[in-house]
Design a protein around this motif. Structure first.
Motif, mmCIF file in Angstrom:
data_model
loop_
_atom_site.group_PDB
_atom_site.id
_atom_site.type_symbol
_atom_site.label_atom_id
_atom_site.label_comp_id
_atom_site.label_asym_id
_atom_site.label_seq_id
_atom_site.Cartn_x
_atom_site.Cartn_y
_atom_site.Cartn_z
ATOM 1 N N LEU A 106 -56.739 41.474 -34.456
ATOM 2 C CA LEU A 106 -56.842 40.845 -33.142
ATOM 3 C C LEU A 106 -55.870 41.589 -32.241
ATOM 4 N N PRO A 107 -56.359 42.237 -31.194
ATOM 5 C CA PRO A 107 -55.484 43.104 -30.399
ATOM 6 C C PRO A 107 -54.469 42.320 -29.595
ATOM 7 N N ALA A 108 -53.451 43.020 -29.148
ATOM 8 C CA ALA A 108 -52.431 42.416 -28.292
ATOM 9 C C ALA A 108 -53.097 41.715 -27.120
ATOM 10 N N PRO A 129 -49.915 46.046 -31.945
ATOM 11 C CA PRO A 129 -50.954 47.077 -31.857
ATOM 12 C C PRO A 129 -52.210 46.570 -31.148
ATOM 13 N N ARG A 130 -52.877 47.495 -30.489
ATOM 14 C CA ARG A 130 -54.097 47.149 -29.771
ATOM 15 C C ARG A 130 -55.340 47.408 -30.608
ATOM 16 N N ARG A 131 -55.166 48.110 -31.717
ATOM 17 C CA ARG A 131 -56.275 48.387 -32.623
ATOM 18 C C ARG A 131 -55.784 48.253 -34.068
ATOM 19 N N ASP A 174 -53.642 52.961 -26.451
ATOM 20 C CA ASP A 174 -54.344 51.988 -27.288
ATOM 21 C C ASP A 174 -54.453 52.451 -28.739
ATOM 22 N N ASP A 175 -54.561 53.768 -28.956
ATOM 23 C CA ASP A 175 -54.740 54.270 -30.318
ATOM 24 C C ASP A 175 -53.447 54.796 -30.931
ATOM 25 N N ALA A 176 -52.317 54.429 -30.362
ATOM 26 C CA ALA A 176 -51.035 54.900 -30.896
ATOM 27 C C ALA A 176 -50.825 54.398 -32.323
ATOM 28 N N ILE A 177 -50.186 55.234 -33.132
ATOM 29 C CA ILE A 177 -49.735 54.821 -34.460
ATOM 30 C C ILE A 177 -48.226 54.662 -34.389
#
Length: 549
Positions: free
Chosen positions: A242-244, A401-403, A380-383
């Protein structure tokens, strides 16, 4: 089908390829030269590191990010023993990993050959399987067994060592793609029983852990939560499912959610210290909550406590089956609406209460200010990778995390030193994503030399060191217990950034809050391994609650 002729190293690499391996992580050693030769001839990427634990951590992180096995190759004796802590981390994380070790020659076994050690007994407690290949002819089948075992739920590490003379010997093999994994259907009656509990509950909570991501069940878990309107607490690699900002994400209201829940469904993570050993409820006069445990394999279901229900199997099927059973049981999402609204309000209040510290101009720097500056810079895709104690605890709270698949930490074993290996793997697995490594200054001491690996292999990573000159996770509790502390101090403002520069990267020391954002922006723009070394207030301790919930 591939027919392989050569030495046993060739057949081992061909089998690894068939299981989807693209990279071999290693530190050079003569006992395993044929594996390198096989990799070169097969076009497999070789990444050589500066410490064996980094090779294993990198292989483990590859598994965590790709949901396919990772491969580390370690030379005999100290090469293998240097990797044991990393194997143990993979064991507690349920990460599919194969470690192939060299082994002193069979022809000299028992006579004191260089680095002669019987490794499997050492690795057996922290692996699904630890064994020695039978001979050169069996290496292909043994490697195939290792990968099949590591990949089968519940996933985990497998160790295989090969006698040096066997590895150099001629061998042939017919290599085929691995067979599909059989479907693991959950028990329908068990799911019906859990649905009945949901029908009675007024304040349910759904916990999503790492195995939900590893089992490929992120979409099914989100669909189930949204259909039933269940508030969600994310744990480990369950973060981002569930994204931020999602209306059902209750992580910032964790204390209230766990303290007042009447039903907690824990999926894909053990009922360990991170979750108060499965004891929920009891706050403000509420009774203890009933607990349901969902796992990818029956071996992972809790045995230290009596749960109200449990189910195991393919977690996508578990979530789909639970949603279907809940519909048949007459579960009404409207029943939970007041509860969901109260948690959302608590989460908003927590966020509002943090605003002042996230923008704090305190000097020395408050650690929270770092996260206030970092969050707006994350794509959005940051690790984001956490390797540390106090400093990284803030990340677990303030970075959402957003993903899915965008968060890596050491997991329940709590082994420091994962960071550089995880960062190496993240940059290779997601070449177009931001990779941000958060280091405590204590953790930096375990693996910072492997910045050399990042530089040599041209792997840019943004590193942020929260440098308070102490083992903060130990210093403050010891002071509380004894009124003093020992063995808890590090060099104040140690120039870890200069270490990175000496190894071919770049970096800088930050002492003022206003310097943080510009330094982070320079790091992201640099396209090299870059360490932002931030001196933080040593008097600030992360506020902990001893219950785990």
């Amino acid at each position: 089908m591939r027919e392989i002729q050569g030495h046993a190293g060739d057949t081992a690499v061909a089998v690894a390829r068939a299981h989807g391996i693209e990279t071999m992580f290693t530190l050079s050693g003569g006992h395993v030269f044929p594996l390198y030769d096989g990799a070169v001839k097969d076009g497999m990427r070789l990444v050589d590191v500066r410490h064996e634990q980094t090779a294993v951590f990198a292989a483990e992180a590859t598994a965590k990010l790709t949901r396919r096995p990772g491969l580390a190759v370690l030379t005999a004796g100290p090469g293998v023993t240097n990797g044991v802590s990393a194997v143990a981390t993979a064991h507690f994380n349920g990460s599919p990993l194969v470690v192939i070790g060299g082994r002193a020659p069979a022809s000299r076994w028992g006579s004191g050959a260089l680095q002669e050690l019987d490794h499997p007994p050492l690795l057996a407690p922290v692996t699904k399987l630890a064994f020695t290949a039978g001979d050169a002819a069996s290496v292909a089948d043994d490697v195939d067994l290792a990968f099949r075992t590591a990949s089968a739920p519940h996933r985990g590490p497998v160790f295989l060592d090969v006698y040096m003379d066997h590895l150099f010997s001629p061998a042939t093999a017919t290599v085929a793609p691995p067979s599909p994994v059989e479907a693991r259907e959950p028990d329908a009656e068990a799911l019906a029983g859990i649905a009945a509990l949901l029908a009675e509950a007024e304040r349910p909570v759904l916990v999503l852990g790492s195995d939900v991501w590893m089992d490929g069940a992120a979409e099914a878990a989100r669909a189930c939560a949204e259909e039933l309107r269940l508030p969600v607490i994310a744990n480990g690699q369950g973060r981002g499912i569930l994204p931020a900002g999602h209306e059902l994400l209750a992580t910032r209201a964790r204390s209230r959610a766990f303290g007042q829940a009447d039903l907690v469904i824990v999926a894909g993570t053990p009922l360990d210290f991170r979750l108060g050993y499965g004891l929920f409820g009891g706050r403000d006069g509420a009774p203890l909550a009933r607990v349901v445990h969902l796992a990818d394999a029956s071996s992972q279901l809790a045995t230290h406590m009596q749960t109200a229900g449990s189910a195991s199997g393919d977690l996508s099927l578990v979530f789909a089956g639970l949603a279907d059973a809940a519909g048949k049981a007459g579960v009404s999402p409207k029943r939970y609406a007041p509860w969901v609204a109260s948690l959302a309000e608590a989460a908003r209040a927590a966020v509002a209460g943090d605003a002042e510290l996230l923008a704090s101009d305190a000097d020395p720097i408050h650690p929270m200010r770092i996260y206030g500056e970092l969050n707006p810079l994350l794509a959005d895709d940051a690790i984001v990778i956490g390797d540390g104690g106090d400093f990284v605890s803030y990340a677990g709270k303030y970075i959402e995390p957003r993903r899915p698949g965008g968060w890596l930490d050491p997991g329940p074993y709590g082994c420091l030193g994962t960071g550089l290996g995880y960062a190496i793997a993240a940059r290779l697995a997601r070449p177009s994503s931001q990779v941000v490594l958060l280091l405590g200054d204590g953790a930096a001491g375990f693996s910072l030399m492997d910045v050399d690996t990042l530089v040599r292999h041209k792997l840019p990573v943004v590193m942020i060191c929260g440098n308070n000159g102490a083992w903060g996770l130990e210093k403050h509790p010891m002071q509380m217990l004894y009124g003093y502390d020992v063995a808890a101090d590090l060099q104040p403002e140690c120039r870890y950034d200069q270490v990175v520069k000496a190894l071919g990267g770049d970096g800088e020391l930050v002492r003022k809050p206003s310097e943080i954002a510009p330094a982070l922006q320079r790091a992201f723009a640099s396209e090299v391994p870059y360490l932002v070394n931030i001196a933080t207030d040593p008097q600030i301790a992360y506020p902990r609650n001893t219950t785990g919930v």
